[in-house]
Design a protein around this motif. Structure first.
Motif, PDB file in Angstrom:
ATOM      1  N   VAL A  55       8.009  -5.498  10.083  1.00  0.00           N
ATOM      2  CA  VAL A  55       9.345  -4.901  10.062  1.00  0.00           C
ATOM      3  C   VAL A  55       9.384  -3.644  10.923  1.00  0.00           C
ATOM      4  CG1 VAL A  55      10.983  -3.649   8.602  1.00  0.00           C
ATOM      5  CG2 VAL A  55      10.105  -5.859   7.856  1.00  0.00           C
ATOM      6  N   ASN A  56       8.376  -2.810  10.792  1.00  0.00           N
ATOM      7  CA  ASN A  56       8.360  -1.551  11.542  1.00  0.00           C
ATOM      8  C   ASN A  56       8.131  -1.738  13.032  1.00  0.00           C
ATOM      9  OD1 ASN A  56       8.701   0.969   9.815  1.00  0.00           O
ATOM     10  ND2 ASN A  56       7.284  -0.205   8.568  1.00  0.00           N
ATOM     11  N   LYS A  60      15.315  -2.260  15.799  1.00  0.00           N
ATOM     12  CA  LYS A  60      16.651  -2.474  15.241  1.00  0.00           C
ATOM     13  C   LYS A  60      16.624  -2.743  13.736  1.00  0.00           C
ATOM     14  CE  LYS A  60      18.982  -3.912  19.461  1.00  0.00           C
ATOM     15  NZ  LYS A  60      19.715  -5.020  20.144  1.00  0.00           N
ATOM     16  N   LEU A  61      15.486  -3.148  13.199  1.00  0.00           N
ATOM     17  CA  LEU A  61      15.381  -3.322  11.754  1.00  0.00           C
ATOM     18  C   LEU A  61      15.350  -1.977  11.034  1.00  0.00           C
ATOM     19  CD1 LEU A  61      12.805  -6.267  11.499  1.00  0.00           C
ATOM     20  CD2 LEU A  61      15.279  -6.365  11.150  1.00  0.00           C
ATOM     21  N   LYS A  62      15.183  -0.903  11.802  1.00  0.00           N
ATOM     22  CA  LYS A  62      15.130   0.438  11.218  1.00  0.00           C
ATOM     23  C   LYS A  62      16.439   1.198  11.413  1.00  0.00           C
ATOM     24  CE  LYS A  62      11.281   1.138  13.552  1.00  0.00           C
ATOM     25  NZ  LYS A  62      10.058   1.801  14.103  1.00  0.00           N
ATOM     26  N   TYR A  75      10.203   5.150  10.433  1.00  0.00           N
ATOM     27  CA  TYR A  75       9.466   4.057   9.793  1.00  0.00           C
ATOM     28  C   TYR A  75      10.174   3.693   8.496  1.00  0.00           C
ATOM     29  CZ  TYR A  75       7.764   7.926   6.946  1.00  0.00           C
ATOM     30  OH  TYR A  75       7.707   9.027   6.123  1.00  0.00           O
ATOM     31  N   LEU A  76       9.926   2.487   8.019  1.00  0.00           N
ATOM     32  CA  LEU A  76      10.447   2.042   6.736  1.00  0.00           C
ATOM     33  C   LEU A  76       9.283   1.800   5.786  1.00  0.00           C
ATOM     34  CD1 LEU A  76      13.138  -0.610   7.771  1.00  0.00           C
ATOM     35  CD2 LEU A  76      13.456   1.842   7.358  1.00  0.00           C
ATOM     36  N   GLU A  77       9.373   2.383   4.590  1.00  0.00           N
ATOM     37  CA  GLU A  77       8.405   2.077   3.553  1.00  0.00           C
ATOM     38  C   GLU A  77       8.852   0.809   2.822  1.00  0.00           C
ATOM     39  OE1 GLU A  77       6.647   6.533   2.724  1.00  0.00           O
ATOM     40  OE2 GLU A  77       8.091   5.704   1.284  1.00  0.00           O
ATOM     41  N   GLY A  78       7.989   0.282   1.977  1.00  0.00           N
ATOM     42  CA  GLY A  78       8.298  -0.970   1.300  1.00  0.00           C
ATOM     43  C   GLY A  78       8.632  -0.775  -0.165  1.00  0.00           C
ATOM     44  N   VAL A  79       9.649  -1.482  -0.646  1.00  0.00           N
ATOM     45  CA  VAL A  79       9.979  -1.537  -2.069  1.00  0.00           C
ATOM     46  C   VAL A  79       9.852  -2.989  -2.509  1.00  0.00           C
ATOM     47  CG1 VAL A  79      11.800  -1.276  -3.795  1.00  0.00           C
ATOM     48  CG2 VAL A  79      11.493   0.466  -2.028  1.00  0.00           C
TER      49      VAL A  79
END
Length: 207
Positions: A55-56, A60-62, A75-79
């Motif tokens: 994902v990171n 564009k996913l961010k 960055y995106l963390e995960g849930v």
């Protein structure tokens, strides 16, 4: 995070009843599956790490819309939801990105221990309201290890919901695993999803 030059008014999907759409594809995970069996590692945890990295890897996913402006998170963390072995305790946990650790093995132990601590009530679970999740640097991940599904739908909170939702399923006899990703067409096109799957496969093949 940083602001992105992006004209929302001219976006063809901005006024759709819902700009959300989903894609599913199977990825070969044989190397990771055998690695986990040989080294007594959690396939769930390491799959989560691979998918967070994938994902990171796609800018564009961010992307998000905050106060009418388009921003990109660094960055995106995960849930992800987690359950105990009896499947009678269900909670959510938020994990850091694997990039913050020396290697994926160190991250595995961190995430594995965190899940146990949350399930044992030693640490707080993740409880942020759904309406606020688009406004923080997270993506939602969920595993359905009992089903080798072809596709899956997801709930839509509102028409401008942006947060990526990633779901993965059961590994079949050919070591293939379905991975579904739900995104917003406001930002994410088919080519971006192709990059996501290409990079996901690279992550699973690192082992």
């Amino acid at each position: 995070m940083r602001e992105i030059e992006f004209n929302l008014d001219e976006n063809p999907f901005i006024n759709f009843k819902s700009a959300r759409y989903m894609m599913s594809a199977r990825v070969n995970v044989e190397k990771l599956w055998k690695y986990c069996k040989k080294n007594d590692k959690s396939f769930f945890i390491l799959s989560l790490g691979c998918l967070i990295n994938a994902v990171n890897s796609v800018p564009k996913l961010k992307y998000r819309i905050i106060n009418g402006k388009v921003i990109e998170y660094d960055y995106l963390e995960g849930v992800t939801p987690i359950m105990n072995e009896k499947n009678d305790i269900y909670k959510e946990m938020r994990v850091k990105t694997p990039q913050e650790f020396e290697n994926i093995h160190e991250w595995h132990d961190y995430a594995f221990n965190l899940s146990r601590e949350i399930l044992n009530n030693e640490k707080e679970s993740f409880t942020l309201e759904m309406e606020k999740r688009d406004f923080t640097n997270i993506a939602n991940f969920s595993c359905i290890p009992w089903v080798d599904f072809d596709s899956i739908t997801n709930c839509v909170l509102n028409n401008h919901q942006i947060q990526p939702l990633i779901t993965w399923g059961k590994v079949n006899k050919n070591y293939e695993m379905s991975i579904s990703i739900t995104v917003s067409h406001i930002f994410v096109n088919g080519q971006d999803l192709a990059y996501f799957y290409k990079n996901a496969e690279k992550e699973f093949n690192k082992f």
